[in-house]
Design a protein around this motif. Structure first.
Motif, PDB file in Angstrom:
ATOM      1  N   ALA A  19       0.828  -1.212   0.000  1.00 11.28           N
ATOM      2  CA  ALA A  19       0.000   0.000   0.000  1.00 11.28           C
ATOM      3  C   ALA A  19       0.860   1.259   0.000  1.00 11.28           C
ATOM      4  CB  ALA A  19      -0.942  -0.001   1.198  1.00 11.28           C
ATOM      5  N   THR A  20       1.969   1.250   0.748  1.00  9.64           N
ATOM      6  CA  THR A  20       2.873   2.402   0.782  1.00  9.64           C
ATOM      7  C   THR A  20       3.432   2.692  -0.609  1.00  9.64           C
ATOM      8  OG1 THR A  20       3.448   2.020   3.082  1.00  9.64           O
ATOM      9  CG2 THR A  20       5.029   3.280   1.784  1.00  9.64           C
ATOM     10  N   ALA A  21       3.604   1.655  -1.413  1.00 14.50           N
ATOM     11  CA  ALA A  21       4.092   1.818  -2.781  1.00 14.50           C
ATOM     12  C   ALA A  21       2.976   2.258  -3.732  1.00 14.50           C
ATOM     13  CB  ALA A  21       4.713   0.511  -3.268  1.00 14.50           C
ATOM     14  N   GLY A  22       1.747   2.432  -3.203  1.00 18.80           N
ATOM     15  CA  GLY A  22       0.622   2.851  -4.043  1.00 18.80           C
ATOM     16  C   GLY A  22       0.039   1.718  -4.855  1.00 18.80           C
ATOM     17  N   LEU A  23       0.248   0.486  -4.398  1.00 19.36           N
ATOM     18  CA  LEU A  23      -0.215  -0.684  -5.129  1.00 19.36           C
ATOM     19  C   LEU A  23      -1.252  -1.442  -4.320  1.00 19.36           C
ATOM     20  CD1 LEU A  23       3.339  -1.818  -6.275  1.00 19.36           C
ATOM     21  CD2 LEU A  23       1.648  -0.535  -7.612  1.00 19.36           C
ATOM     22  N   ILE A  43       0.498  -8.609  -6.973  1.00 20.75           N
ATOM     23  CA  ILE A  43       0.229  -7.198  -6.727  1.00 20.75           C
ATOM     24  C   ILE A  43      -0.142  -6.520  -8.029  1.00 20.75           C
ATOM     25  CG2 ILE A  43       1.718  -7.110  -4.699  1.00 20.75           C
ATOM     26  CD1 ILE A  43       3.824  -5.717  -6.360  1.00 20.75           C
ATOM     27  N   ASP A  44      -0.839  -5.413  -7.902  1.00 23.78           N
ATOM     28  CA  ASP A  44      -1.315  -4.705  -9.085  1.00 23.78           C
ATOM     29  C   ASP A  44      -1.339  -3.213  -8.810  1.00 23.78           C
ATOM     30  OD1 ASP A  44      -2.282  -4.352 -11.657  1.00 23.78           O
ATOM     31  OD2 ASP A  44      -4.257  -5.200 -11.263  1.00 23.78           O
ATOM     32  N   LEU A  45      -1.454  -2.448  -9.878  1.00 31.80           N
ATOM     33  CA  LEU A  45      -1.661  -1.011  -9.758  1.00 31.80           C
ATOM     34  C   LEU A  45      -3.044  -0.753  -9.188  1.00 31.80           C
ATOM     35  CD1 LEU A  45      -0.276   0.128 -13.235  1.00 31.80           C
ATOM     36  CD2 LEU A  45       0.813   0.492 -11.021  1.00 31.80           C
ATOM     37  N   SER A  52       0.618  -0.834 -17.155  1.00 33.12           N
ATOM     38  CA  SER A  52       1.175  -2.007 -16.491  1.00 33.12           C
ATOM     39  C   SER A  52       2.151  -1.609 -15.405  1.00 33.12           C
ATOM     40  CB  SER A  52       1.918  -2.872 -17.517  1.00 33.12           C
ATOM     41  OG  SER A  52       1.055  -3.274 -18.541  1.00 33.12           O
ATOM     42  N   LEU A  53       2.337  -2.487 -14.469  1.00 35.15           N
ATOM     43  CA  LEU A  53       3.292  -2.302 -13.393  1.00 35.15           C
ATOM     44  C   LEU A  53       4.688  -2.563 -13.951  1.00 35.15           C
ATOM     45  CD1 LEU A  53       3.613  -1.786 -10.373  1.00 35.15           C
ATOM     46  CD2 LEU A  53       3.206  -4.199  -9.989  1.00 35.15           C
ATOM     47  N   LEU A  55       8.825  -3.267 -14.085  1.00 34.13           N
ATOM     48  CA  LEU A  55       9.675  -4.233 -13.392  1.00 34.13           C
ATOM     49  C   LEU A  55      10.493  -3.612 -12.268  1.00 34.13           C
ATOM     50  CD1 LEU A  55      10.934  -6.398 -16.385  1.00 34.13           C
ATOM     51  CD2 LEU A  55       9.232  -6.985 -14.664  1.00 34.13           C
ATOM     52  N   ASP A  56      10.910  -2.359 -12.399  1.00 33.41           N
ATOM     53  CA  ASP A  56      11.673  -1.710 -11.335  1.00 33.41           C
ATOM     54  C   ASP A  56      10.834  -1.574 -10.069  1.00 33.41           C
ATOM     55  OD1 ASP A  56      13.958  -1.477 -12.883  1.00 33.41           O
ATOM     56  OD2 ASP A  56      13.451   0.539 -13.590  1.00 33.41           O
ATOM     57  N   THR A  57       9.582  -1.160 -10.238  1.00 30.50           N
ATOM     58  CA  THR A  57       8.686  -1.029  -9.083  1.00 30.50           C
ATOM     59  C   THR A  57       8.431  -2.393  -8.463  1.00 30.50           C
ATOM     60  OG1 THR A  57       7.653   0.921 -10.058  1.00 30.50           O
ATOM     61  CG2 THR A  57       6.415  -0.212  -8.322  1.00 30.50           C
ATOM     62  N   LEU A  58       8.205  -3.394  -9.308  1.00 33.45           N
ATOM     63  CA  LEU A  58       7.970  -4.753  -8.821  1.00 33.45           C
ATOM     64  C   LEU A  58       9.178  -5.249  -8.013  1.00 33.45           C
ATOM     65  CD1 LEU A  58       5.795  -6.994  -9.022  1.00 33.45           C
ATOM     66  CD2 LEU A  58       7.061  -7.898 -10.953  1.00 33.45           C
ATOM     67  N   ALA A  59      10.388  -4.984  -8.494  1.00 36.43           N
ATOM     68  CA  ALA A  59      11.600  -5.395  -7.783  1.00 36.43           C
ATOM     69  C   ALA A  59      11.738  -4.661  -6.449  1.00 36.43           C
ATOM     70  CB  ALA A  59      12.826  -5.153  -8.649  1.00 36.43           C
ATOM     71  N   ASP A  60      11.462  -3.355  -6.449  1.00 36.04           N
ATOM     72  CA  ASP A  60      11.548  -2.567  -5.210  1.00 36.04           C
ATOM     73  C   ASP A  60      10.568  -3.085  -4.158  1.00 36.04           C
ATOM     74  OD1 ASP A  60      13.495  -0.977  -6.368  1.00 36.04           O
ATOM     75  OD2 ASP A  60      12.106   0.674  -6.840  1.00 36.04           O
ATOM     76  N   VAL A  61       9.344  -3.336  -4.578  1.00 37.81           N
ATOM     77  CA  VAL A  61       8.327  -3.830  -3.642  1.00 37.81           C
ATOM     78  C   VAL A  61       8.699  -5.228  -3.150  1.00 37.81           C
ATOM     79  CG1 VAL A  61       5.907  -4.525  -3.426  1.00 37.81           C
ATOM     80  CG2 VAL A  61       6.493  -2.375  -4.535  1.00 37.81           C
ATOM     81  N   SER A  62       9.220  -6.068  -4.027  1.00 39.01           N
ATOM     82  CA  SER A  62       9.644  -7.415  -3.624  1.00 39.01           C
ATOM     83  C   SER A  62      10.706  -7.343  -2.530  1.00 39.01           C
ATOM     84  CB  SER A  62      10.219  -8.183  -4.818  1.00 39.01           C
ATOM     85  OG  SER A  62       9.256  -8.386  -5.799  1.00 39.01           O
ATOM     86  N   ARG A  63      11.675  -6.481  -2.726  1.00 37.23           N
ATOM     87  CA  ARG A  63      12.747  -6.324  -1.742  1.00 37.23           C
ATOM     88  C   ARG A  63      12.181  -5.842  -0.404  1.00 37.23           C
ATOM     89  NH1 ARG A  63      16.001  -4.717  -5.138  1.00 37.23           N
ATOM     90  NH2 ARG A  63      15.143  -2.628  -5.352  1.00 37.23           N
ATOM     91  N   ASP A  64      11.298  -4.840  -0.456  1.00 36.09           N
ATOM     92  CA  ASP A  64      10.713  -4.288   0.769  1.00 36.09           C
ATOM     93  C   ASP A  64       9.805  -5.299   1.479  1.00 36.09           C
ATOM     94  OD1 ASP A  64      12.097  -1.980   0.168  1.00 36.09           O
ATOM     95  OD2 ASP A  64      10.329  -0.901  -0.587  1.00 36.09           O
ATOM     96  N   VAL A  65       9.067  -6.080   0.719  1.00 36.10           N
ATOM     97  CA  VAL A  65       8.214  -7.110   1.321  1.00 36.10           C
ATOM     98  C   VAL A  65       9.088  -8.177   1.976  1.00 36.10           C
ATOM     99  CG1 VAL A  65       6.633  -9.036   0.811  1.00 36.10           C
ATOM    100  CG2 VAL A  65       6.165  -6.761  -0.105  1.00 36.10           C
ATOM    101  N   GLY A  66      10.164  -8.581   1.317  1.00 34.21           N
ATOM    102  CA  GLY A  66      11.078  -9.565   1.895  1.00 34.21           C
ATOM    103  C   GLY A  66      11.629  -9.091   3.231  1.00 34.21           C
ATOM    104  N   THR A  67      11.998  -7.812   3.290  1.00 33.50           N
ATOM    105  CA  THR A  67      12.492  -7.238   4.548  1.00 33.50           C
ATOM    106  C   THR A  67      11.409  -7.276   5.618  1.00 33.50           C
ATOM    107  OG1 THR A  67      14.037  -5.814   3.358  1.00 33.50           O
ATOM    108  CG2 THR A  67      13.457  -5.152   5.599  1.00 33.50           C
TER     109      THR A  67
END
Length: 175
Positions: A19-23, A43-45, A52-53, A55-67
């Motif tokens: 949600a913080t990423a606006g997704l 996840i989706d917009l 479309s979402l 890949l950079d945003t998808l990678a950033d969110v993946s990293r943040d979710v993993g943390t």
């Protein structure tokens, strides 16, 4: 199969990050794969976004979710995190799915057994507005849009367009 409580813990940890990423967090699945778990997030917009979402945003969110998953110990033991978007094969079942499909070709299976096909121009309340399209070639045609009540739609699918065909009126180039 992993207990629903584990899936809920993952959702609770991931949802604020997404949600913080606006997704929007569409789906969460946790499954065992040998000694480790596989955590799958879709996840989706936001429903008002067109496109479309990336890949950079998808990678950033993946990293943040993993943390977030690591910080909260939402998953016991080792896990593999898979984050993806719904893709074009997702059936359109909810109003937000149709809103996300604006500007795309859609094929609708109606409750009465009939079907409808066109370019989804808008979702106005509980009504879909379809622009006319030639079913033989997917080209937009002239004519009045068709209004389809969402209540009459059993399911919808996005039709994949490898390259969107433009008409002479859409092009700024000389022929």
């Amino acid at each position: 199969m992993v207990a629903p409580a584990s899936t809920q813990r993952v959702r609770d940890a991931a949802e604020p990050v997404v949600a913080t990423a606006g997704l929007v967090l569409e789906d969460v699945a946790v499954a065992r794969a040998g000694k480790r778990s596989v955590v799958r997030l879709v996840i989706d917009l936001d429903e008002d976004a067109v496109g479309s979402l990336d890949l950079d945003t998808l990678a950033d969110v993946s990293r943040d979710v993993g943390t977030a998953l690591d910080d909260t110990d939402a998953v016991a033991g080792e896990y593999t995190l898979e984050v993806s978007t719904p893709g074009t094969s997702r059936p359109l079942t909810e109003p937000r799915h149709f809103k996300r499909a604006r500007t795309r070709l859609v094929r609708l299976a109606m409750v009465d057994g009939s079907s409808a096909f066109g370019r989804l121009l808008a979702v106005e309340g509980d009504t879909l507005v379809l622009g006319p399209v030639d079913p033989a070639n997917g080209r937009d045609t002239t004519g009045d849009p068709t209004r389809v009540p969402l209540a009459d739609v059993a399911r919808g699918l996005v039709e994949v367009e490898l390259s969107r065909v433009t008409t002479d009126d859409d092009s700024d180039e000389e022929a």
